[in-house]
Design a protein around this motif. Structure first.
Motif, PDB file in Angstrom:
ATOM      1  N   TYR A  59     -10.463 -11.403  16.871  1.00  0.00           N
ATOM      2  CA  TYR A  59      -9.168 -10.930  16.379  1.00  0.00           C
ATOM      3  C   TYR A  59      -8.374 -12.020  15.659  1.00  0.00           C
ATOM      4  O   TYR A  59      -7.691 -11.747  14.671  1.00  0.00           O
ATOM      5  CB  TYR A  59      -8.361 -10.321  17.526  1.00  0.00           C
ATOM      6  CG  TYR A  59      -8.908  -8.981  17.947  1.00  0.00           C
ATOM      7  CD1 TYR A  59      -8.741  -7.872  17.137  1.00  0.00           C
ATOM      8  CD2 TYR A  59      -9.643  -8.841  19.121  1.00  0.00           C
ATOM      9  CE1 TYR A  59      -9.267  -6.635  17.502  1.00  0.00           C
ATOM     10  CE2 TYR A  59     -10.172  -7.611  19.497  1.00  0.00           C
ATOM     11  CZ  TYR A  59      -9.977  -6.510  18.685  1.00  0.00           C
ATOM     12  OH  TYR A  59     -10.519  -5.298  19.035  1.00  0.00           O
TER      13      TYR A  59
ATOM     14  N   ASN B 145       2.695  -0.977  13.680  1.00  0.00           N
ATOM     15  CA  ASN B 145       3.757  -0.877  14.682  1.00  0.00           C
ATOM     16  C   ASN B 145       4.408   0.500  14.582  1.00  0.00           C
ATOM     17  O   ASN B 145       4.784   0.944  13.497  1.00  0.00           O
ATOM     18  CB  ASN B 145       4.803  -1.972  14.459  1.00  0.00           C
ATOM     19  CG  ASN B 145       5.616  -2.265  15.696  1.00  0.00           C
ATOM     20  OD1 ASN B 145       5.254  -1.854  16.793  1.00  0.00           O
ATOM     21  ND2 ASN B 145       6.710  -2.983  15.539  1.00  0.00           N
TER      22      ASN B 145
ATOM     23  N   LEU C 164      -4.896  -7.706  21.821  1.00  0.00           N
ATOM     24  CA  LEU C 164      -6.134  -6.998  21.501  1.00  0.00           C
ATOM     25  C   LEU C 164      -7.352  -7.697  22.109  1.00  0.00           C
ATOM     26  O   LEU C 164      -8.303  -7.045  22.552  1.00  0.00           O
ATOM     27  CB  LEU C 164      -6.300  -6.911  19.986  1.00  0.00           C
ATOM     28  CG  LEU C 164      -5.422  -5.880  19.263  1.00  0.00           C
ATOM     29  CD1 LEU C 164      -5.399  -6.162  17.766  1.00  0.00           C
ATOM     30  CD2 LEU C 164      -5.934  -4.463  19.537  1.00  0.00           C
TER      31      LEU C 164
ATOM     32  N   MET D 149       2.752  -1.023  19.758  1.00  0.00           N
ATOM     33  CA  MET D 149       1.441  -1.133  19.144  1.00  0.00           C
ATOM     34  C   MET D 149       0.521  -0.182  19.915  1.00  0.00           C
ATOM     35  O   MET D 149       0.152  -0.458  21.059  1.00  0.00           O
ATOM     36  CB  MET D 149       0.910  -2.566  19.246  1.00  0.00           C
ATOM     37  CG  MET D 149       1.663  -3.566  18.396  1.00  0.00           C
ATOM     38  SD  MET D 149       1.350  -3.271  16.646  1.00  0.00           S
ATOM     39  CE  MET D 149       2.225  -4.659  15.919  1.00  0.00           C
TER      40      MET D 149
ATOM     41  N   LYS E 260      -5.916  -8.685   8.305  1.00  0.00           N
ATOM     42  CA  LYS E 260      -5.496  -7.412   8.880  1.00  0.00           C
ATOM     43  C   LYS E 260      -4.181  -7.641   9.608  1.00  0.00           C
ATOM     44  O   LYS E 260      -4.134  -8.370  10.599  1.00  0.00           O
ATOM     45  CB  LYS E 260      -6.548  -6.877   9.850  1.00  0.00           C
ATOM     46  CG  LYS E 260      -6.155  -5.536  10.450  1.00  0.00           C
ATOM     47  CD  LYS E 260      -7.211  -5.011  11.411  1.00  0.00           C
ATOM     48  CE  LYS E 260      -6.774  -3.677  11.998  1.00  0.00           C
ATOM     49  NZ  LYS E 260      -7.760  -3.153  12.976  1.00  0.00           N
ATOM     50  N   TRP E 261      -3.113  -7.028   9.119  1.00  0.00           N
ATOM     51  CA  TRP E 261      -1.771  -7.244   9.676  1.00  0.00           C
ATOM     52  C   TRP E 261      -1.464  -6.182  10.713  1.00  0.00           C
ATOM     53  O   TRP E 261      -1.301  -5.003  10.396  1.00  0.00           O
ATOM     54  CB  TRP E 261      -0.731  -7.222   8.555  1.00  0.00           C
ATOM     55  CG  TRP E 261      -0.916  -8.301   7.536  1.00  0.00           C
ATOM     56  CD1 TRP E 261      -1.681  -8.245   6.409  1.00  0.00           C
ATOM     57  CD2 TRP E 261      -0.332  -9.608   7.569  1.00  0.00           C
ATOM     58  NE1 TRP E 261      -1.616  -9.431   5.725  1.00  0.00           N
ATOM     59  CE2 TRP E 261      -0.797 -10.294   6.411  1.00  0.00           C
ATOM     60  CE3 TRP E 261       0.530 -10.266   8.440  1.00  0.00           C
ATOM     61  CZ2 TRP E 261      -0.419 -11.605   6.118  1.00  0.00           C
ATOM     62  CZ3 TRP E 261       0.904 -11.577   8.150  1.00  0.00           C
ATOM     63  CH2 TRP E 261       0.436 -12.229   7.008  1.00  0.00           C
ATOM     64  N   GLU E 262      -1.359  -6.608  11.975  1.00  0.00           N
ATOM     65  CA  GLU E 262      -1.094  -5.664  13.059  1.00  0.00           C
ATOM     66  C   GLU E 262       0.298  -5.037  12.944  1.00  0.00           C
ATOM     67  O   GLU E 262       0.505  -3.903  13.363  1.00  0.00           O
ATOM     68  CB  GLU E 262      -1.252  -6.350  14.420  1.00  0.00           C
ATOM     69  CG  GLU E 262      -2.619  -6.971  14.658  1.00  0.00           C
ATOM     70  CD  GLU E 262      -3.766  -5.995  14.546  1.00  0.00           C
ATOM     71  OE1 GLU E 262      -3.555  -4.784  14.780  1.00  0.00           O
ATOM     72  OE2 GLU E 262      -4.884  -6.433  14.205  1.00  0.00           O
TER      73      GLU E 262
ATOM     74  N   SER F 166       0.206  -9.641  19.228  1.00  0.00           N
ATOM     75  CA  SER F 166      -0.658  -8.472  19.035  1.00  0.00           C
ATOM     76  C   SER F 166      -2.131  -8.858  19.041  1.00  0.00           C
ATOM     77  O   SER F 166      -2.969  -8.171  19.645  1.00  0.00           O
ATOM     78  CB  SER F 166      -0.312  -7.775  17.726  1.00  0.00           C
ATOM     79  OG  SER F 166       1.030  -7.324  17.734  1.00  0.00           O
ATOM     80  N   LYS F 167      -2.473  -9.956  18.373  1.00  0.00           N
ATOM     81  CA  LYS F 167      -3.874 -10.379  18.311  1.00  0.00           C
ATOM     82  C   LYS F 167      -4.394 -10.822  19.679  1.00  0.00           C
ATOM     83  O   LYS F 167      -5.506 -10.445  20.076  1.00  0.00           O
ATOM     84  CB  LYS F 167      -4.033 -11.526  17.309  1.00  0.00           C
ATOM     85  CG  LYS F 167      -3.749 -11.173  15.860  1.00  0.00           C
ATOM     86  CD  LYS F 167      -4.731 -10.175  15.275  1.00  0.00           C
ATOM     87  CE  LYS F 167      -4.523 -10.040  13.761  1.00  0.00           C
ATOM     88  NZ  LYS F 167      -5.383  -8.971  13.180  1.00  0.00           N
TER      89      LYS F 167
ATOM     90  N   GLU G 178       2.370 -10.921  15.078  1.00  0.00           N
ATOM     91  CA  GLU G 178       0.926 -11.011  14.865  1.00  0.00           C
ATOM     92  C   GLU G 178       0.258 -11.777  16.005  1.00  0.00           C
ATOM     93  O   GLU G 178      -0.814 -11.395  16.482  1.00  0.00           O
ATOM     94  CB  GLU G 178       0.628 -11.695  13.524  1.00  0.00           C
ATOM     95  CG  GLU G 178       1.009 -10.883  12.310  1.00  0.00           C
ATOM     96  CD  GLU G 178       0.270  -9.560  12.226  1.00  0.00           C
ATOM     97  OE1 GLU G 178      -0.983  -9.562  12.264  1.00  0.00           O
ATOM     98  OE2 GLU G 178       0.946  -8.509  12.147  1.00  0.00           O
TER      99      GLU G 178
END
Length: 448
Positions: free
Chosen positions: A251, A264, A141, A95, A258-260, A137-138, A134
């Motif tokens: 986030y 990828n 962030l 990411m 919003k799909w992280e 990642s969230k 997800e």
């Protein structure tokens, strides 16, 4: 509310609610992971860990990849060892916004549990994988960049939470149980950047996978944690951000919108991703010089203007082995110019220690320029005969602007897996692409 928000979203996520682009991103992420874990399965870092731990294996339920289904361990150790193997070549996904390698911890836990459980379909697996990616990642962030700047290895420090969410999803945990699983994973935070270049770097995602699996298993049986594990004053985010300002609600409010996973990215080279622009440019220069009949022996000096992270993360001037070379922009530039490629073979210890490679490596200089993007570089090659070659890489191959195609991912998969499985690499590739459609994932893993 952050812990509850994540738990509620994860438990309510359905396969049918995944957009087609998200499903495709999950398939590509899983495929790339399988190639990396098989490709790393015979690395000495993995074999040392296996030899140390095998006397303590429990019931052999879960595949250790790279042995065509012939080697198994209990789910906990399989998650650990496959997680190590997935990261040992530094060839896994990224990411780019946080430098998290998300799939290794999540998939290592998920596949180990899915095989133990049995009867898990490919779509179920992809849904759980997406939930885990997800989640990690969230939360990543939310604590970026303070968390990373302090010295945490963000792949593993977030990966345990993602692994817990993914396995918990397969277990059909209740919202309350999922919240406890998140908390149990959060207290097992692991990973220090100081370990980069050593065996322990790849231990990080392996341990995160194992910790996430453990967290879900405990939560399933009623084990409790704080319902505010992520957001409390002394909870995960505030502690790991070290006095920064975590942005959890910002986030987590985007979950399902919003799909992280769609962002990828996949590595074309097995090393620190910030090196990739330099390697990409050097490979292009190799072909330009070759076309003009100019040998690499004529190179007198190489100058690279790079983003500051390149110097911060990959400035090992004299790497002693392949693990250290993955954090040497100088080695990456040298092999790109010498061989016109930079795959696992170019990061073998023998190549790192080769006198010709060392001689060219010593001619490479890198200067940080904060105006440059992280995937950008300016290269100048000065030759002893007066020739000069220049290359500006605006976006490196493997970036979101120049993504690897399915065909390139397949080539990468077969290239590294062939070093382990030989002629069976192509059939393994076909099996890996098809796992998302499997009736029973456990059956599909037998070819890997």
């Amino acid at each position: 509310m952050a812990t509850k928000t994540l738990a509620s979203w994860a438990t309510s996520l359905e396969v049918s609610s995944l957009p087609s682009l998200v499903k495709q991103a999950a398939i590509r992420s899983l495929y790339n992971y399988i190639g990396c874990v098989i490709g790393g399965s015979n690395h000495t870092t993995v074999t040392k860990a296996h030899d140390a731990l095998s006397p303590f294996f429990g019931k052999a339920t879960s595949t250790l990849f790279g042995h065509k289904g012939g080697l198994k361990a209990d789910a906990q150790h399989a998650a650990l060892l496959n997680g190590i193997a997935s990261h040992v070549h530094d060839y896994d996904d990224t990411m780019l916004a946080t430098i998290i390698h998300p799939t290794g911890p999540v998939a290592s836990a998920l596949l180990a549990y899915a095989e133990y459980k049995g009867g898990v379909s490919g779509p179920e697996l992809l849904c759980a994988l997406t939930a885990g990616i997800e989640a990690s990642s969230k939360v990543g962030l939310a604590v970026w960049p303070e968390h990373y700047d302090i010295g945490w290895h963000i792949t593993s420090s977030t990966g345990g939470i993602g692994a817990a969410v993914a396995v918990g999803k397969l277990m059909h945990l209740s919202e309350e149980q999922m919240a406890h699983a998140i908390g149990i994973a959060a207290v097992q935070v692991v990973g220090l950047r100081e370990m980069f270049g050593s065996d322990t770097k790849s231990f990080h995602p392996g341990r995160a996978a194992q910790s996430g699996l453990l967290a879900a298993l405990l939560a399933e049986k009623g084990y409790t944690s704080s319902p505010q594990a992520l957001e409390a004053k002394r909870g995960w985010a505030n502690v790991v951000a070290g006095g920064g300002t975590p942005k959890l609600q910002k986030y987590l409010a985007e979950l399902g919108e919003k799909w992280e996973i769609e962002a990828n990215a996949f590595k074309p080279f097995p090393c620190g991703i910030v090196c990739h622009p330099v390697i990409d440019g050097c490979i292009q220069l190799y072909h330009e010089m070759e076309a003009k009949g100019i040998k690499t022996e004529a190179i007198a000096k190489v100058e690279a203007r790079v983003h500051p992270l390149v110097i911060e993360l990959t400035s090992k001037r004299t790497p002693k082995n392949g693990l250290e070379a993955k954090f040497s922009v100088f080695h990456g530039a040298a092999v790109g110019l010498l061989f016109g490629k930079a795959g696992p073979a170019q990061y073998a210890d023998t190549v790192v220690q080769d006198e010709t490679v060392i001689a060219l490596r010593d001619k490479v200089n890198a200067t940080a320029e904060k105006e440059l993007a992280a995937d950008e570089t300016y290269l100048t090659v000065h030759c002893s005969d007066g020739n000069t070659f220049e290359k500006h890489v605006k976006h490196a191959v493997g970036s979101l602007e120049v993504p690897m195609s399915d065909a390139q991912l397949t080539e990468k998969f077969i290239d590294q897996v062939a070093l382990v499985l030989g002629e069976d690499a192509e059939s393994a590739s076909e099996a890996a692409w098809a796992i998302g459609e499997a009736h029973d994932v456990a059956e599909a893993l037998r070819a890997l």
